[in-house]
Design an enzyme around this catalytic site. Structure first.
Site, PDB file in Angstrom:
ATOM      1  N   PHE A 136       0.755  -1.121   0.062  1.00 17.41           N
ATOM      2  CA  PHE A 136      -0.342   0.024   0.056  1.00 17.41           C
ATOM      3  C   PHE A 136       0.988   1.307  -0.024  1.00 17.41           C
ATOM      4  O   PHE A 136       0.393   2.489  -0.114  1.00 17.41           O
ATOM      5  CB  PHE A 136      -1.123   0.076   1.190  1.00 17.41           C
ATOM      6  CG  PHE A 136      -1.949  -0.919   1.284  1.00 17.41           C
ATOM      7  CD1 PHE A 136      -2.988  -1.101   0.267  1.00 17.41           C
ATOM      8  CD2 PHE A 136      -2.057  -2.099   2.312  1.00 17.41           C
ATOM      9  CE1 PHE A 136      -3.704  -2.211   0.137  1.00 17.41           C
ATOM     10  CE2 PHE A 136      -2.835  -3.197   2.229  1.00 17.41           C
ATOM     11  CZ  PHE A 136      -3.948  -2.987   1.399  1.00 17.41           C
ATOM     12  N   LYS A 139      14.601  -7.369   4.896  1.00 21.08           N
ATOM     13  CA  LYS A 139      14.975  -6.372   6.205  1.00 21.08           C
ATOM     14  C   LYS A 139      16.145  -6.649   6.831  1.00 21.08           C
ATOM     15  O   LYS A 139      16.895  -5.791   7.168  1.00 21.08           O
ATOM     16  CB  LYS A 139      13.746  -6.464   6.872  1.00 21.08           C
ATOM     17  CG  LYS A 139      12.687  -5.681   6.483  1.00 21.08           C
ATOM     18  CD  LYS A 139      11.565  -5.432   7.642  1.00 21.08           C
ATOM     19  CE  LYS A 139      10.495  -4.704   7.191  1.00 21.08           C
ATOM     20  NZ  LYS A 139       9.493  -4.538   8.148  1.00 21.08           N
ATOM     21  N   ASN A 183      14.145  -1.170   7.315  1.00 23.42           N
ATOM     22  CA  ASN A 183      13.040  -0.745   6.455  1.00 23.42           C
ATOM     23  C   ASN A 183      13.254   0.442   5.443  1.00 23.42           C
ATOM     24  O   ASN A 183      12.262   0.399   4.528  1.00 23.42           O
ATOM     25  CB  ASN A 183      11.821  -0.961   7.322  1.00 23.42           C
ATOM     26  CG  ASN A 183      11.472   0.369   7.842  1.00 23.42           C
ATOM     27  OD1 ASN A 183      12.414   0.854   8.434  1.00 23.42           O
ATOM     28  ND2 ASN A 183      10.222   0.839   8.051  1.00 23.42           N
ATOM     29  N   GLY A 217       3.953 -12.210  20.221  1.00 23.73           N
ATOM     30  CA  GLY A 217       4.689 -12.333  19.179  1.00 23.73           C
ATOM     31  C   GLY A 217       6.209 -12.133  19.577  1.00 23.73           C
ATOM     32  O   GLY A 217       6.257 -11.220  20.354  1.00 23.73           O
ATOM     33  N   GLY A 232       8.607 -12.103  16.564  1.00 18.44           N
ATOM     34  CA  GLY A 232       9.287 -11.962  15.417  1.00 18.44           C
ATOM     35  C   GLY A 232       9.854 -10.605  14.919  1.00 18.44           C
ATOM     36  O   GLY A 232      10.205 -10.003  16.112  1.00 18.44           O
ATOM     37  N   TYR A 266      -2.731  -4.402   9.615  1.00 17.39           N
ATOM     38  CA  TYR A 266      -3.614  -3.231   9.215  1.00 17.39           C
ATOM     39  C   TYR A 266      -4.700  -3.563   8.090  1.00 17.39           C
ATOM     40  O   TYR A 266      -5.464  -2.671   7.769  1.00 17.39           O
ATOM     41  CB  TYR A 266      -2.737  -2.239   8.809  1.00 17.39           C
ATOM     42  CG  TYR A 266      -1.743  -2.705   7.734  1.00 17.39           C
ATOM     43  CD1 TYR A 266      -0.330  -3.112   7.938  1.00 17.39           C
ATOM     44  CD2 TYR A 266      -2.073  -2.958   6.352  1.00 17.39           C
ATOM     45  CE1 TYR A 266       0.580  -3.474   7.166  1.00 17.39           C
ATOM     46  CE2 TYR A 266      -1.187  -2.993   5.415  1.00 17.39           C
ATOM     47  CZ  TYR A 266       0.397  -3.513   5.759  1.00 17.39           C
ATOM     48  OH  TYR A 266       1.387  -4.026   4.867  1.00 17.39           O
ATOM     49  N   GLY A 284      -3.500  -1.192  13.095  1.00 22.09           N
ATOM     50  CA  GLY A 284      -2.182  -1.295  12.586  1.00 22.09           C
ATOM     51  C   GLY A 284      -2.082  -0.547  11.641  1.00 22.09           C
ATOM     52  O   GLY A 284      -0.882  -0.101  11.089  1.00 22.09           O
TER      53      GLY A 284
HETATM   54  P1  NAP Z   1       7.393 -12.850  11.854  1.00 23.61           P
HETATM   55  O1  NAP Z   1       8.862 -12.339  12.019  1.00 23.61           O
HETATM   56  O2  NAP Z   1       6.972 -13.916  11.056  1.00 23.61           O
HETATM   57  O3  NAP Z   1       6.799 -13.082  13.401  1.00 23.61           O
HETATM   58  C1  NAP Z   1       5.356 -13.540  13.501  1.00 23.61           C
HETATM   59  C2  NAP Z   1       5.209 -13.867  15.132  1.00 23.61           C
HETATM   60  O4  NAP Z   1       3.953 -14.158  15.230  1.00 23.61           O
HETATM   61  C3  NAP Z   1       6.083 -15.005  15.430  1.00 23.61           C
HETATM   62  O5  NAP Z   1       6.481 -14.714  16.775  1.00 23.61           O
HETATM   63  C4  NAP Z   1       5.086 -16.319  15.566  1.00 23.61           C
HETATM   64  O6  NAP Z   1       5.241 -17.097  16.616  1.00 23.61           O
HETATM   65  C5  NAP Z   1       3.793 -15.263  15.715  1.00 23.61           C
HETATM   66  N1  NAP Z   1       2.605 -16.218  15.066  1.00 23.61           N
HETATM   67  C6  NAP Z   1       2.506 -16.406  13.869  1.00 23.61           C
HETATM   68  N2  NAP Z   1       1.525 -17.142  13.520  1.00 23.61           N
HETATM   69  C7  NAP Z   1       0.879 -17.509  14.982  1.00 23.61           C
HETATM   70  C8  NAP Z   1      -0.431 -18.165  15.181  1.00 23.61           C
HETATM   71  N3  NAP Z   1      -1.205 -18.661  14.501  1.00 23.61           N
HETATM   72  N4  NAP Z   1      -0.524 -18.236  16.600  1.00 23.61           N
HETATM   73  C9  NAP Z   1       0.186 -17.609  17.540  1.00 23.61           C
HETATM   74  N5  NAP Z   1       1.385 -17.097  17.133  1.00 23.61           N
HETATM   75  C10 NAP Z   1       1.703 -16.667  15.734  1.00 23.61           C
HETATM   76  O7  NAP Z   1       6.407 -11.686  11.242  1.00 23.61           O
HETATM   77  P2  NAP Z   1       6.805  -9.942  11.386  1.00 23.61           P
HETATM   78  O8  NAP Z   1       7.638  -9.424  10.574  1.00 23.61           O
HETATM   79  O9  NAP Z   1       7.244  -9.893  12.778  1.00 23.61           O
HETATM   80  O10 NAP Z   1       5.158  -9.324  11.095  1.00 23.61           O
HETATM   81  C11 NAP Z   1       3.999  -9.809  11.823  1.00 23.61           C
HETATM   82  C12 NAP Z   1       2.977  -9.149  11.582  1.00 23.61           C
HETATM   83  O11 NAP Z   1       2.981  -7.726  11.624  1.00 23.61           O
HETATM   84  C13 NAP Z   1       2.474  -9.277   9.997  1.00 23.61           C
HETATM   85  O12 NAP Z   1       1.275  -9.498   9.890  1.00 23.61           O
HETATM   86  C14 NAP Z   1       2.832  -8.131   9.287  1.00 23.61           C
HETATM   87  O13 NAP Z   1       1.902  -7.829   8.124  1.00 23.61           O
HETATM   88  C15 NAP Z   1       2.522  -7.195  10.426  1.00 23.61           C
HETATM   89  N6  NAP Z   1       3.463  -5.998  10.262  1.00 23.61           N
HETATM   90  C16 NAP Z   1       2.678  -4.776  10.362  1.00 23.61           C
HETATM   91  C17 NAP Z   1       3.337  -3.580  10.163  1.00 23.61           C
HETATM   92  C18 NAP Z   1       2.391  -2.308  10.358  1.00 23.61           C
HETATM   93  O14 NAP Z   1       3.204  -1.179   9.756  1.00 23.61           O
HETATM   94  N7  NAP Z   1       1.424  -2.121  10.818  1.00 23.61           N
HETATM   95  C19 NAP Z   1       4.757  -3.515  10.181  1.00 23.61           C
HETATM   96  C20 NAP Z   1       5.356  -4.586  10.197  1.00 23.61           C
HETATM   97  C21 NAP Z   1       4.712  -5.955  10.361  1.00 23.61           C
HETATM   98  P3  NAP Z   1       6.281 -18.305  16.562  1.00 23.61           P
HETATM   99  O15 NAP Z   1       7.533 -17.443  16.841  1.00 23.61           O
HETATM  100  O16 NAP Z   1       5.929 -19.465  17.792  1.00 23.61           O
HETATM  101  O17 NAP Z   1       6.447 -18.894  14.970  1.00 23.61           O
END
Ligand code: NAP
Length: 302
Positions: free
Chosen positions: A20, A70, A91, A129, A131, A246, A267
């Site tokens: 977006f 990243k 980023n 989380g 990640g 978001y 978000g």
């Molecule tokens: P990531 O590094 O893959 O981390 C994802 C985390 O979520 C991990 O800790 C994982 O747990 C946990 N998780 C995934 N599926 C799950 C489930 N079904 N139940 C419980 N825990 C679960 O991803 P990320 O880069 O941090 O991004 C995460 C989210 O944030 C994404 O949806 C992304 O689009 C969003 N985001 C938004 C913005 C914004 O500007 N609003 C910016 C960045 C990211 P495990 O460690 O146990 O696998």
């Protein structure tokens, strides 16, 4: 209109079609009548080095960097800022005089989103989380002097290791790092009060919490019927609930939070405020927040 003078900003990632950011930034440049354009570039994992070299050769002004680059992009940069160094992820890139500098603006974007509704100092915060996004937000929260930060994650070990990283890195001396040129953060005042656990620990952690930040992808577009990390039974009306997903704007978690009259932060605000930081890095000007938010809302609704 594109002219010979137009400055090019872009986003690199794979996939990139869903982004977006072009809508948000092009609306901002248009509203401010600035001679800039923002373009998505699909860059596969193995093409990152060439993409950065090419960006310099094409005299590109700046880039956003998204999945899967990243972390890896750090190896290709001339400099990066202190938060990118701590978090280990970039980023945003700015190119100046043939040199690249990397920033992490996800961290400050997330914090500014929450600061729309409260001051973070001395608050009890729970992050779900562990990640990349959780890491960026947790480092920034440590600097913002929250009272207590509890990290819970599906894999409890990962939450533990993230807390360990933050404690270790924030107590280290970064002054001699050759790529850092702007040590503006005073690390000496940081009093770290961190806890960690698995998802089973969430109900207990929320009892005394002021803020809940969900950084999991649960409830994202195409999975909107997911079961949220917290339901109304374990949330309370004084809680601020921020889901960093978001799309959709109102996730399954925020719907539950509304049932107990908790304050909801979408978000989209994190996306908006990290964008505003980037805008300033690239152009030196304040971002037109209203225009950018409107463009994002329209893009997400389509
Ligand atoms: P990531 O590094 O893959 O981390 C994802 C985390 O979520 C991990 O800790 C994982 O747990 C946990 N998780 C995934 N599926 C799950 C489930 N079904 N139940 C419980 N825990 C679960 O991803 P990320 O880069 O941090 O991004 C995460 C989210 O944030 C994404 O949806 C992304 O689009 C969003 N985001 C938004 C913005 C914004 O500007 N609003 C910016 C960045 C990211 P495990 O460690 O146990 O696998």
């Amino acid at each position: 209109m594109i002219y010979g003078t137009t400055k090019v900003i872009g986003v690199i990632g794979d996939p990139i079609e869903h982004s977006f950011s072009p809508m948000m930034f092009n609306a901002a440049f248009k509203a401010k009548n600035m001679d800039y354009i923002y373009v998505p570039f699909k860059v596969e994992k193995h093409e990152l080095k060439e993409a950065i070299t090419g960006a310099k050769a094409f005299n590109i002004k700046g880039l956003n960097v998204t999945i899967p680059h990243k972390q890896k992009v750090i190896n290709e940069l001339d400099k990066f800022d202190v938060m990118a160094n701590l978090i280990g992820a970039v980023n945003t890139l700015n190119f100046k005089d043939g040199k690249s500098k990397g920033y992490n603006t996800d961290c400050i974007g997330a914090i500014k989103a929450i600061e729309e509704v409260c001051n973070l100092k001395n608050k009890n915060v729970v992050i779900v989380g562990a990640g990349g996004a959780a890491r960026a937000i947790a480092f920034q929260l440590a600097i913002e002097e929250v009272n207590n930060l509890t990290m819970v994650n599906r894999s409890a070990k990962k939450a533990e290791s993230l807390v360990y990283d933050i404690k270790t890195l924030l107590s280290a001396d970064f002054a001699d790092h050759s790529k850092l040129d702007d040590i503006t953060i005073d690390f000496t005042h940081i009093d770290l009060n961190f806890e960690h656990g698995g998802l089973d620990d969430l109900p207990n952690a929320l009892k005394d919490a002021d803020i809940l930040i969900d950084t999991t992808p649960i409830g994202m577009h195409l999975n909107v019927e997911d079961i949220p990390v917290a339901t109304k039974e374990i949330m309370h009306s004084d809680l601020i609930v921020n889901d960093i997903v978001y799309n959709p704007i109102e996730t399954c978690l925020l719907k539950e939070a509304k049932k107990v009259n908790a304050t909801c932060v979408s978000g989209i605000k994190m996306l908006l405020y990290q964008g505003a930081e980037n805008f300033k890095i690239w152009t030196g000007e304040e971002a037109p927040l209203d225009v950018m938010e409107k463009a994002l809302m329209e893009a997400i609704k389509d």
